[in-house]
Design a protein around this motif. Structure first.
Motif, PDB file in Angstrom:
ATOM      1  N   HIS A 107       0.860  -1.183   0.000  1.00  0.00           N
ATOM      2  CA  HIS A 107       0.000   0.000   0.000  1.00  0.00           C
ATOM      3  C   HIS A 107       0.896   1.232   0.000  1.00  0.00           C
ATOM      4  CE1 HIS A 107      -3.659  -2.294   1.043  1.00  0.00           C
ATOM      5  NE2 HIS A 107      -2.819  -3.067   1.702  1.00  0.00           N
ATOM      6  N   PRO A 165     -18.609  -6.333   0.652  1.00  0.00           N
ATOM      7  CA  PRO A 165     -18.662  -6.861   2.015  1.00  0.00           C
ATOM      8  C   PRO A 165     -20.074  -6.741   2.576  1.00  0.00           C
ATOM      9  CG  PRO A 165     -17.351  -4.840   1.914  1.00  0.00           C
ATOM     10  CD  PRO A 165     -17.834  -5.111   0.535  1.00  0.00           C
ATOM     11  N   PRO A 207     -19.169  -0.399  -0.013  1.00  0.00           N
ATOM     12  CA  PRO A 207     -18.246  -0.368   1.125  1.00  0.00           C
ATOM     13  C   PRO A 207     -17.036  -1.279   0.918  1.00  0.00           C
ATOM     14  CG  PRO A 207     -20.256  -1.548   1.691  1.00  0.00           C
ATOM     15  CD  PRO A 207     -20.477  -0.960   0.348  1.00  0.00           C
ATOM     16  N   THR A 208     -15.937  -0.916   1.563  1.00  0.00           N
ATOM     17  CA  THR A 208     -14.721  -1.719   1.499  1.00  0.00           C
ATOM     18  C   THR A 208     -14.339  -2.143   2.918  1.00  0.00           C
ATOM     19  OG1 THR A 208     -13.383   0.278   1.657  1.00  0.00           O
ATOM     20  CG2 THR A 208     -13.848  -0.536  -0.553  1.00  0.00           C
ATOM     21  N   THR A 209     -13.485  -3.139   3.002  1.00  0.00           N
ATOM     22  CA  THR A 209     -13.004  -3.588   4.309  1.00  0.00           C
ATOM     23  C   THR A 209     -11.502  -3.767   4.222  1.00  0.00           C
ATOM     24  OG1 THR A 209     -13.457  -5.843   3.600  1.00  0.00           O
ATOM     25  CG2 THR A 209     -15.132  -4.799   4.962  1.00  0.00           C
ATOM     26  N   PRO A 241      -7.516  -4.140   6.814  1.00  0.00           N
ATOM     27  CA  PRO A 241      -6.781  -3.731   8.012  1.00  0.00           C
ATOM     28  C   PRO A 241      -6.340  -2.275   7.885  1.00  0.00           C
ATOM     29  CG  PRO A 241      -5.340  -4.914   6.529  1.00  0.00           C
ATOM     30  CD  PRO A 241      -6.710  -4.937   5.889  1.00  0.00           C
ATOM     31  N   ALA A 247     -17.238  -5.411   8.017  1.00  0.00           N
ATOM     32  CA  ALA A 247     -18.584  -5.161   7.493  1.00  0.00           C
ATOM     33  C   ALA A 247     -19.610  -5.066   8.627  1.00  0.00           C
ATOM     34  CB  ALA A 247     -18.974  -6.265   6.513  1.00  0.00           C
ATOM     35  N   GLY A 284      -4.337   0.439   3.699  1.00  0.00           N
ATOM     36  CA  GLY A 284      -4.813  -0.915   3.996  1.00  0.00           C
ATOM     37  C   GLY A 284      -6.267  -1.121   3.647  1.00  0.00           C
TER      38      GLY A 284
END
Lengths: 166, 491
Positions: free
Chosen positions: A65, A101, B352-354, B356, B380, B414
């Motif tokens: 990232h 998700p 939406p995203t998930t 770390p 989520a 992340g």
């Protein structure tokens, strides 16, 4: 050897070589000397052709990232075998993946059930909207990966159908 | 109204708003408690609280909605007051009653006010009966036989909605009254299909509407003031993304008018604590939409321009203290903008995203209300809002520039966020001109798309990643220098 790295999900082919004074990146038609200096915790200075580019970088296994110039980018390494399997379409009809998700709110089928194309396999909730996930083809359910109330990430395999490939 | 002193406050919420409330509670020298589900065990709110009390439920969301459990645990922990934040139990009259019955102070309005404003039709009728502007409308239930005629009399453009509706389902816009009969028939059939109920109502449709809302405060002694307006027209999927104060769309006369109406509605409702009166505004007219009987997500822009800590005021009011200042003593200084950082992918229809949170470095010297931290994860389980970036400037132009800079400086790695989208939005010429409405984002789909990367940027990104990815680096190092020099010719 060639490597496959996706940048924000767009695939690229690169090759990293060496020169007398460091590394050389080959990407498409471009060839550029590249170097990376660790500055502080997560802070890096990337150098190419005399230019210095500050970045914040976090590495998570095969995913890098990068925060650069106000934007965050996700670069993912894909090994050649996975890349070619995905490109060939693989066993796409056998697995049903999560488009986003969410959480499971209804689970009308179980392992061993016969389903017709278009049958609802699982109902998910995401963004306060219900979405019914349908069977891509007729077949038999092999596994349902999540139970009622469980959450999952995007691309998680929700339901597997028994393979008809062989 | 007798004084109801308390020295400990339990926050029945999570995320950024729990942190925000705890900050003021602790700054005032009170004990700050929070409830949490195991999914939030390492969250900043739990770390910050003087006491954190675990709650459980079938799902994490269910735990935060479990009024009986929260009241019982708060009471057992010795909390003297409960602040509900926004969402979850904040507009639940039964919860407000249960808190009071357990001998604690509910930091919010009376159950009666929550009930009145929670029912949209009752609230609308209440407001209309007291002479405040509501959208001209015809309700089928009032007299089914004359419904079509009454709807026609309201005039075009009309919005037809199922009485039992919500979420935009079954709504139809009628711009040509010749089509009214046909559209009513379709709306009825959609209402039946979605809600099992074909009753309709029709109201004047506002073209290119702006969402304007007014912050109000009322104390237990009958004093009501407004803290001016916020404009929240920038929305996607009926959810706000950017909020600001003052609104760039109102004339000074309109501002005075709309703020006075909001204060008048709050006064008529005998409103106590902090609340927000929402309006639809277009073509020089505004109509009451609804009243939110809680602290709003976007309350910080009002705090920035008025210098008033809204949570501190809520706590004072809950204790029974009088406001202690009049309308004339509240003034607006400069311009404030809040942008909401969401875990979402704008290019995938804002889904939406998930992921770390591997690196988290908020911009320095800027107010960031956030409930996430490095080492945490976005799942989520909850709403995808990660943080709010709040900037203040002498002018709107300066505030926009500061917001752009703050977003560019905000490092969060992340989990994909909407930071790029927000930067493109803030750079949009129509936004800069203050020319916007609730459909602006939908009209500008290019803002949601990520621009293609140029060759130079690709080399920077791929070069850095190549040097850090073990398989790439190993392959490069495995080749002797002589071979490496001719490597480009190998496969």
């Amino acid at each position: 050897m060639q490597h496959h790295i996706s940048v924000n999900d767009v695939p690229h082919r690169i090759w990293l070589g060496r020169s007398a004074d460091g590394y050389v990146l080959h990407a498409g038609d471009a060839v550029a000397p590249v170097a990376l200096r660790h500055d502080a915790d997560g802070q890096f200075i990337f150098e190419t052709g005399g230019r210095q580019v500050p970045m914040v970088i976090a590495v998570d296994g095969d995913v890098v990232h990068i925060h650069l110039d106000g934007e965050a980018y996700r670069l993912a390494y894909t090994d050649a075998a996975t890349f070619h399997a995905a490109a060939a379409g693989g066993a796409a009809g056998d697995v049903v993946r999560a488009p986003m998700p969410g959480v499971v709110i209804a689970s009308p089928v179980a392992a061993g059930d016969a389903v017709a194309a278009g049958d609802t396999l699982i109902v998910i909730e995401s963004m306060k909207l219900e979405t019914a996930i349908k069977a891509p083809r007729a077949g038999t359910v092999e596994t349902v990966s999540f139970t009622l109330g469980q959450t999952f990430d995007r691309d998680a395999i929700l339901v597997k159908l028994v393979s008809e490939g062989e | 109204m007798t004084a109801r002193p308390f020295t400990s406050v339990l926050v029945a919420n999570r995320g950024e708003i729990a942190v925000r409330i705890l900050r003021t509670v602790q700054a005032l020298g009170m004990e700050g408690m929070v409830v949490y589900h195991a999914a939030d065990a390492g969250s900043p709110a739990v770390r910050m609280a003087d006491r954190a009390i675990e709650i459980s439920g079938a799902t994490p969301v269910a735990a935060y909605l479990d009024a009986a459990q929260i009241v019982a645990k708060a009471s057992a922990a010795g909390a003297q007051a409960i602040h509900p934040g926004y969402g979850f139990l904040s507009e639940n009259a039964e919860f407000a009653k249960a808190v009071a019955e357990a001998g604690m102070v509910f930091v919010g309005p009376t159950p009666e006010a929550i009930e009145l404003m929670g029912d949209k039709v009752r609230a609308r009728n209440f407001v209309e009966a007291r002479g405040f502007p509501v959208a001209p409308s015809a309700i089928e239930d009032d007299d089914p036989v004359s419904f079509v005629d009454r709807a026609r009399a309201v005039g075009a453009p009309l919005l037809i909605k199922p009485s039992a509706g919500g979420g935009g389902k079954g709504m139809r816009i009628v711009r040509d009254l010749a089509l009214l009969d046909e559209e009513i028939e379709r709306g009825r059939s959609e209402g039946l299909r979605y809600f099992g109920d074909g009753r309709l109502y029709a109201e004047r449709y506002v073209e290119r509407p702006r969402h304007i809302e007014v912050q109000v405060l009322g104390d237990a002694h009958g004093n009501v003031v407004h803290l001016f307006e916020r404009e929240c027209s920038i929305q996607r999927r009926f959810q706000k993304v950017v909020e600001e104060s003052p609104s760039p769309g109102l004339t000074p006369e309109e501002r005075t008018q709309i703020c006075d109406v909001a204060a008048g509605i709050a006064r008529a409702a005998n409103y106590r604590n902090a609340g927000t009166v929402e309006f639809i505004y277009g073509a020089g007219e505004f109509y009451f939409l609804e009243m939110n009987t809680r602290l709003q997500v976007e309350h910080p822009v009002t705090e920035e321009v008025t210098g008033i800590d809204l949570v501190a005021e809520q706590l004072r009011i809950a204790k029974g203290e009088p406001l202690g200042y009049g309308q004339d003593e509240i003034c607006v200084r400069g311009h404030a903008i809040e942008v909401r950082l969401y875990a979402e992918d704008s290019a995938r229809d804002f889904s939406p995203t998930t992921g770390p949170i591997l690196a988290y470095r908020p911009p320095q010297g800027i107010r960031v209300d956030s409930g996430v931290a490095e080492g945490g994860a976005v799942t989520a389980n909850f709403d995808p809002m990660l943080a709010k970036v709040i900037v203040h400037g002498d002018s709107r132009e300066q505030a926009i520039e500061r917001a752009k800079q703050a977003l560019a400086d905000f490092v969060l790695l992340g989990c994909k966020t909407n930071a790029g989208f927000l930067q493109r939005l803030l750079a949009d010429p129509d936004f800069a001109a203050g020319d916007m409405h609730t459909g602006s984002i939908a009209e500008k789909p290019w803002l949601a798309q990520e621009p293609e990367l140029d060759q130079q940027r690709l080399i920077e990104l791929l070069g850095a990643a190549a040097l850090l990815l073990v398989p790439v680096r190993t392959a490069a190092d495995a080749v002797s220098l002589q071979h490496a020099a001719m490597g480009a010719w190998r496969n």
